[in-house]
Design a protein around this motif. Structure first.
Motif, PDB file in Angstrom:
ATOM      1  N   ILE A 434       0.841  -1.200   0.000  1.00 51.06           N
ATOM      2  CA  ILE A 434       0.000   0.000   0.000  1.00 51.06           C
ATOM      3  C   ILE A 434       0.876   1.250   0.000  1.00 51.06           C
ATOM      4  CG2 ILE A 434      -1.728   1.294   1.318  1.00 51.06           C
ATOM      5  CD1 ILE A 434      -2.771  -1.391   2.375  1.00 51.06           C
ATOM      6  N   ASP A 435       1.928   1.238   0.824  1.00 47.83           N
ATOM      7  CA  ASP A 435       2.851   2.376   0.831  1.00 47.83           C
ATOM      8  C   ASP A 435       3.527   2.572  -0.521  1.00 47.83           C
ATOM      9  OD1 ASP A 435       2.444   3.282   3.404  1.00 47.83           O
ATOM     10  OD2 ASP A 435       3.985   2.009   4.285  1.00 47.83           O
ATOM     11  N   ALA A 436       3.721   1.467  -1.238  1.00 49.17           N
ATOM     12  CA  ALA A 436       4.376   1.540  -2.542  1.00 49.17           C
ATOM     13  C   ALA A 436       3.407   1.911  -3.662  1.00 49.17           C
ATOM     14  CB  ALA A 436       5.044   0.204  -2.855  1.00 49.17           C
ATOM     15  N   GLY A 437       2.124   2.098  -3.312  1.00 50.19           N
ATOM     16  CA  GLY A 437       1.163   2.567  -4.299  1.00 50.19           C
ATOM     17  C   GLY A 437       0.344   1.498  -4.972  1.00 50.19           C
ATOM     18  N   PHE A 438       0.396   0.255  -4.474  1.00 53.71           N
ATOM     19  CA  PHE A 438      -0.373  -0.831  -5.083  1.00 53.71           C
ATOM     20  C   PHE A 438      -1.344  -1.439  -4.093  1.00 53.71           C
ATOM     21  CE2 PHE A 438       3.114  -0.858  -8.179  1.00 53.71           C
ATOM     22  CZ  PHE A 438       2.390  -0.959  -9.355  1.00 53.71           C
ATOM     23  N   HIS A 439      -2.515  -1.774  -4.586  1.00 53.09           N
ATOM     24  CA  HIS A 439      -3.455  -2.541  -3.773  1.00 53.09           C
ATOM     25  C   HIS A 439      -2.895  -3.948  -3.598  1.00 53.09           C
ATOM     26  CE1 HIS A 439      -7.094  -4.546  -2.400  1.00 53.09           C
ATOM     27  NE2 HIS A 439      -7.635  -3.366  -2.224  1.00 53.09           N
ATOM     28  N   PRO A 440      -2.959  -4.517  -2.402  1.00 50.40           N
ATOM     29  CA  PRO A 440      -2.436  -5.880  -2.208  1.00 50.40           C
ATOM     30  C   PRO A 440      -3.197  -6.911  -3.035  1.00 50.40           C
ATOM     31  CG  PRO A 440      -2.770  -4.779  -0.107  1.00 50.40           C
ATOM     32  CD  PRO A 440      -3.417  -3.920  -1.146  1.00 50.40           C
ATOM     33  N   MET A 441      -2.541  -8.023  -3.271  1.00 45.79           N
ATOM     34  CA  MET A 441      -3.188  -9.166  -3.892  1.00 45.79           C
ATOM     35  C   MET A 441      -4.096  -9.848  -2.863  1.00 45.79           C
ATOM     36  SD  MET A 441      -0.178  -9.843  -2.413  1.00 45.79           S
ATOM     37  CE  MET A 441       1.156  -9.741  -3.571  1.00 45.79           C
ATOM     38  N   THR A 442      -4.810 -10.884  -3.269  1.00 50.49           N
ATOM     39  CA  THR A 442      -5.584 -11.683  -2.324  1.00 50.49           C
ATOM     40  C   THR A 442      -4.618 -12.433  -1.408  1.00 50.49           C
ATOM     41  OG1 THR A 442      -7.463 -11.924  -3.814  1.00 50.49           O
ATOM     42  CG2 THR A 442      -7.217 -13.598  -2.105  1.00 50.49           C
ATOM     43  N   MET A 443      -4.851 -12.342  -0.110  1.00 51.22           N
ATOM     44  CA  MET A 443      -3.935 -12.938   0.865  1.00 51.22           C
ATOM     45  C   MET A 443      -4.599 -14.103   1.585  1.00 51.22           C
ATOM     46  SD  MET A 443      -2.584  -9.446   2.643  1.00 51.22           S
ATOM     47  CE  MET A 443      -4.240  -9.159   3.256  1.00 51.22           C
ATOM     48  N   TYR A 444      -3.792 -15.095   1.927  1.00 51.84           N
ATOM     49  CA  TYR A 444      -4.212 -16.233   2.751  1.00 51.84           C
ATOM     50  C   TYR A 444      -5.361 -17.024   2.115  1.00 51.84           C
ATOM     51  CZ  TYR A 444      -1.355 -13.885   6.255  1.00 51.84           C
ATOM     52  OH  TYR A 444      -0.320 -13.295   6.923  1.00 51.84           O
ATOM     53  N   PHE A 445      -5.478 -16.971   0.807  1.00 49.05           N
ATOM     54  CA  PHE A 445      -6.472 -17.756   0.098  1.00 49.05           C
ATOM     55  C   PHE A 445      -5.891 -18.144  -1.254  1.00 49.05           C
ATOM     56  CE2 PHE A 445     -10.066 -18.204  -2.837  1.00 49.05           C
ATOM     57  CZ  PHE A 445     -10.817 -19.138  -2.140  1.00 49.05           C
ATOM     58  N   PRO A 446      -6.014 -19.412  -1.657  1.00 48.32           N
ATOM     59  CA  PRO A 446      -6.760 -20.487  -1.012  1.00 48.32           C
ATOM     60  C   PRO A 446      -6.072 -21.007   0.251  1.00 48.32           C
ATOM     61  CG  PRO A 446      -5.601 -21.329  -2.926  1.00 48.32           C
ATOM     62  CD  PRO A 446      -5.414 -19.848  -2.941  1.00 48.32           C
ATOM     63  N   LEU A 447      -6.884 -21.584   1.135  1.00 46.91           N
ATOM     64  CA  LEU A 447      -6.393 -22.013   2.441  1.00 46.91           C
ATOM     65  C   LEU A 447      -5.423 -23.183   2.354  1.00 46.91           C
ATOM     66  CD1 LEU A 447      -9.736 -21.799   4.457  1.00 46.91           C
ATOM     67  CD2 LEU A 447      -7.931 -20.085   4.277  1.00 46.91           C
ATOM     68  N   VAL A 448      -5.415 -23.876   1.222  1.00 48.87           N
ATOM     69  CA  VAL A 448      -4.538 -25.041   1.091  1.00 48.87           C
ATOM     70  C   VAL A 448      -3.078 -24.644   0.917  1.00 48.87           C
ATOM     71  CG1 VAL A 448      -6.353 -26.551   0.201  1.00 48.87           C
ATOM     72  CG2 VAL A 448      -5.019 -25.134  -1.390  1.00 48.87           C
ATOM     73  N   VAL A 449      -2.825 -23.353   0.727  1.00 50.66           N
ATOM     74  CA  VAL A 449      -1.453 -22.856   0.568  1.00 50.66           C
ATOM     75  C   VAL A 449      -1.134 -21.947   1.741  1.00 50.66           C
ATOM     76  CG1 VAL A 449       0.069 -21.416  -0.846  1.00 50.66           C
ATOM     77  CG2 VAL A 449      -1.473 -23.059  -1.935  1.00 50.66           C
ATOM     78  N   HIS A 450      -0.042 -22.230   2.440  1.00 51.53           N
ATOM     79  CA  HIS A 450       0.312 -21.462   3.636  1.00 51.53           C
ATOM     80  C   HIS A 450       0.785 -20.056   3.243  1.00 51.53           C
ATOM     81  CE1 HIS A 450       2.416 -20.307   7.352  1.00 51.53           C
ATOM     82  NE2 HIS A 450       1.600 -21.174   7.929  1.00 51.53           N
ATOM     83  N   GLY A 451       0.176 -19.039   3.882  1.00 49.30           N
ATOM     84  CA  GLY A 451       0.569 -17.661   3.602  1.00 49.30           C
ATOM     85  C   GLY A 451       0.362 -17.265   2.163  1.00 49.30           C
ATOM     86  N   ALA A 452      -0.724 -17.714   1.559  1.00 51.16           N
ATOM     87  CA  ALA A 452      -0.944 -17.555   0.120  1.00 51.16           C
ATOM     88  C   ALA A 452      -0.982 -16.094  -0.308  1.00 51.16           C
ATOM     89  CB  ALA A 452      -2.243 -18.237  -0.281  1.00 51.16           C
ATOM     90  N   MET A 453      -0.425 -15.836  -1.482  1.00 51.67           N
ATOM     91  CA  MET A 453      -0.512 -14.541  -2.171  1.00 51.67           C
ATOM     92  C   MET A 453      -0.968 -14.825  -3.591  1.00 51.67           C
ATOM     93  SD  MET A 453       2.959 -12.740  -0.706  1.00 51.67           S
ATOM     94  CE  MET A 453       3.775 -14.195  -0.050  1.00 51.67           C
ATOM     95  N   LEU A 454      -2.211 -14.480  -3.901  1.00 50.99           N
ATOM     96  CA  LEU A 454      -2.853 -14.859  -5.158  1.00 50.99           C
ATOM     97  C   LEU A 454      -3.025 -13.614  -6.027  1.00 50.99           C
ATOM     98  CD1 LEU A 454      -4.168 -17.279  -6.662  1.00 50.99           C
ATOM     99  CD2 LEU A 454      -6.327 -16.669  -5.553  1.00 50.99           C
ATOM    100  N   ILE A 455      -2.362 -13.601  -7.182  1.00 51.25           N
ATOM    101  CA  ILE A 455      -2.300 -12.413  -8.040  1.00 51.25           C
ATOM    102  C   ILE A 455      -2.995 -12.696  -9.366  1.00 51.25           C
ATOM    103  CG2 ILE A 455      -0.774 -10.782  -9.201  1.00 51.25           C
ATOM    104  CD1 ILE A 455       1.404 -11.592  -7.178  1.00 51.25           C
ATOM    105  N   GLU A 456      -3.987 -11.860  -9.706  1.00 50.16           N
ATOM    106  CA  GLU A 456      -4.687 -11.990 -10.995  1.00 50.16           C
ATOM    107  C   GLU A 456      -4.639 -10.647 -11.724  1.00 50.16           C
ATOM    108  OE1 GLU A 456      -8.981 -13.309 -12.950  1.00 50.16           O
ATOM    109  OE2 GLU A 456      -8.772 -13.191 -10.765  1.00 50.16           O
ATOM    110  N   PRO A 457      -3.829 -10.534 -12.773  1.00 53.15           N
ATOM    111  CA  PRO A 457      -3.699  -9.249 -13.469  1.00 53.15           C
ATOM    112  C   PRO A 457      -4.821  -8.959 -14.459  1.00 53.15           C
ATOM    113  CG  PRO A 457      -2.248 -10.857 -14.467  1.00 53.15           C
ATOM    114  CD  PRO A 457      -2.896 -11.552 -13.292  1.00 53.15           C
ATOM    115  N   THR A 458      -5.542  -9.971 -14.887  1.00 52.30           N
ATOM    116  CA  THR A 458      -6.533  -9.926 -15.971  1.00 52.30           C
ATOM    117  C   THR A 458      -5.867  -9.573 -17.300  1.00 52.30           C
ATOM    118  OG1 THR A 458      -7.308  -7.620 -15.987  1.00 52.30           O
ATOM    119  CG2 THR A 458      -8.193  -9.068 -14.267  1.00 52.30           C
TER     120      THR A 458
END
Length: 518
Positions: A434-458
């Motif tokens: 957020i400080d760097a000017g970007f909205h975060p990706m989806t965090m902690y989902f899906p639950l099957v991945v520990h500490g997940a960071m899920l990025i969809e650029p479209t």
């Protein structure tokens, strides 16, 4: 105790000094209290003439007069306008920058589609108008149905569901009705561990028991576990494809075959249809029912700013049980919406919502489809997948891909293995974005991945914007690995509201403002 004028601290502990400067009141970004805190209670922004006693006596309000004055802030029109404009400047939006929320498909929405949805006859339509006066709107619905049926290969389309979750409910109700019609009521629905949370929730709401299907090490449905759990009590198997790990279920036809062999139906969660639209027809994968999020795949701001739209496509076996109303032609060639009570000639599951659906969503979606054409929709999927794989390739040298072998589909999934021993968590990293000017990706989902960071650029992001995003993440990753923990633990430092206790805010939210005692 440090307290900002915007937001409220959720626990009495100091926020501390910010290495990046004050988080509020900088430059033209003004602090903004609640509107109730802005308005004076002894004034009003509108002048009314005081009614005389004779008029008051003549008014027969049948005891409906208020015993006390309404508790509304007293603001003038410019004060009210400025308040909401200042709030809007604090919102992130797809019109400002990349919005990388995985599993959400936050794409640019063409303004052409918005303009068409606001045409007279669409924007001012009323669901109780005589159907003879809305033939154009009904034609839009019919054409949209044709496109959805063509893209999926499934013959029946239920337009009325208002969201993906209600679409799931619709498909499951149709499945239950079909099973009961053949005297084969079943009680169980199988759902993968990586499914959207609405899948098991919808199945439970319909009255089914939910059992989880295991996942393989490469992030896909475990066929052996599926086969072991299938039996005469299983009503359907619900699978998202591409799945929530951003991977195509390469055994999807076998999943469908196993389900059908056991007498069950195959429900596909179509939330990620954007990744395969124009390239794969769900009917060819063995799908019996699938909801489609018009507000994700086919234009329309996410959620539609109100009611969304989650049409459901159904196989020929499930078609008779689709919800009403149905669109048909009368004997004179005019379009009509017809009702059919449950238990009639066709055992419809009944109504899912008060009227026919969300016309604005229909117009936007159809405009999107027709302006792209079949070849353009195919390119939508190809570019969305290309952008996600580009991000995966650029970041995988530093961040750990959850499933590194092979390409991903529409979204790139990373875990937090690369953050071990840095003292930085997935949440810390997201807040620093957020400080760097970007909205975060989806965090902690899906639950099957520990500490997940899920990025969809479209598909709508150009390469230079994706490079800017990747460069920022790589810079932050280098800082985390270099031991600059303070940059992350207190972040965001430059947002209008500093970090709150999100767990406490979720479990004990303060949702109502209380007027302080005078």
């Amino acid at each position: 105790m440090t307290m900002l004028n915007v937001g409220r601290a959720t626990r009495p502990e100091p926020i501390g000094a910010s290495p990046g400067g004050s988080p509020s009141g900088r430059g033209l970004l003004q602090e903004e209290p609640l509107i109730f805190e802005l308005g004076g209670w002894g004034k009003t922004g509108v002048d009314f003439e005081i009614a005389d006693d004779e008029l008051l006596d003549a008014a027969d309000l049948a005891g409906l007069t208020r015993p006390t004055a309404p508790e509304l802030p007293g603001l003038s029109e410019p004060e009210t306008l400025r308040h909401y404009v200042r709030l809007s400047q604090r919102n992130h939006a797809i019109d400002l920058a990349l919005y990388p929320l995985g599993s959400c498909t936050m794409k640019h929405n063409p303004r052409l589609d918005e303009k068409l949805a606001r045409l007279p006859g669409f924007i001012d339509i009323h669901p109780l108008q005589p159907q003879s006066t809305v033939q154009g709107a009904l034609a839009v619905m019919e054409t949209l149905t044709h496109w959805l049926s063509t893209l999926t290969g499934l013959p029946a389309v239920a337009l009325s569901p208002k969201a993906g979750a209600q679409g799931e409910l619709c498909g499951l109700l149709a499945i239950r009705a079909a099973l009961e019609a053949r005297g084969d009521a079943r009680r169980t629905v199988l759902v993968p561990t990586s499914a959207h949370g609405t899948n098991p929730a919808s199945a439970a709401q319909v009255g089914y028991q939910v059992r989880e299907i295991g996942q393989t090490a490469d992030g896909r449905v475990d066929l052996a576990d599926l086969a072991a759990q299938l039996g005469p009590d299983v009503a359907c198997v619900m699978v998202t494809n591409p799945n929530t790990c951003g991977l195509f279920e390469r055994d999807v036809r076998e999943i469908a075959r196993l389900a059908h062999e056991a007498g069950a139906f195959f429900y596909c969660d179509g939330a990620n249809f954007n990744a395969i639209v124009g390239r794969v027809r769900p009917v060819d994968l063995g799908v019996d029912a699938m909801h489609i999020n018009l507000h994700k795949t086919f234009s329309t701001p996410h959620g539609g700013g109100g009611p969304g739209s989650g049409p459901v496509v159904l196989s020929a076996e499930l078609a008779p049980f689709a919800p009403v109303p149905w669109l048909t032609h009368d004997g004179e060639g005019r379009l009509r919406l017809i009702e059919q009570e449950v238990g009639g000639a066709a055992a419809s599951l009944g109504r899912l919502c008060a009227f026919h659906g969300q016309m604005g969503m229909y117009v936007r979606a159809l405009a999107y489809m027709m302006s792209h054409g079949a070849d353009g929709l195919r390119q939508v999927a190809e570019d969305a997948v290309l952008n996600a794989n580009y991000i995966k390739a650029r970041l995988s040298g530093v961040m750990t891909a959850a499933f590194p072998d092979g390409p991903c589909m529409h979204e790139a999934l990373f875990d937090d293995h690369w953050l071990e021993e840095t003292g930085v968590t997935t949440l810390d990293f997201a807040k620093a974005m957020i400080d760097a000017g970007f909205h975060p990706m989806t965090m902690y989902f899906p639950l099957v991945v520990h500490g997940a960071m899920l990025i969809e650029p479209t598909e709508t992001e150009p390469r230079h914007e994706i490079d800017r995003f990747c460069d920022t993440l790589l810079t932050l990753a280098a800082a985390a690995k270099a031991g600059d923990v303070e940059r992350f633990k207190g972040a965001p430092f430059h947002a209008p509201v500093r970090r709150l206790d999100e767990t406490l805010a979720a479990r004990r939210p303060r949702l109502r403002w209380t007027r302080p005692e005078d």
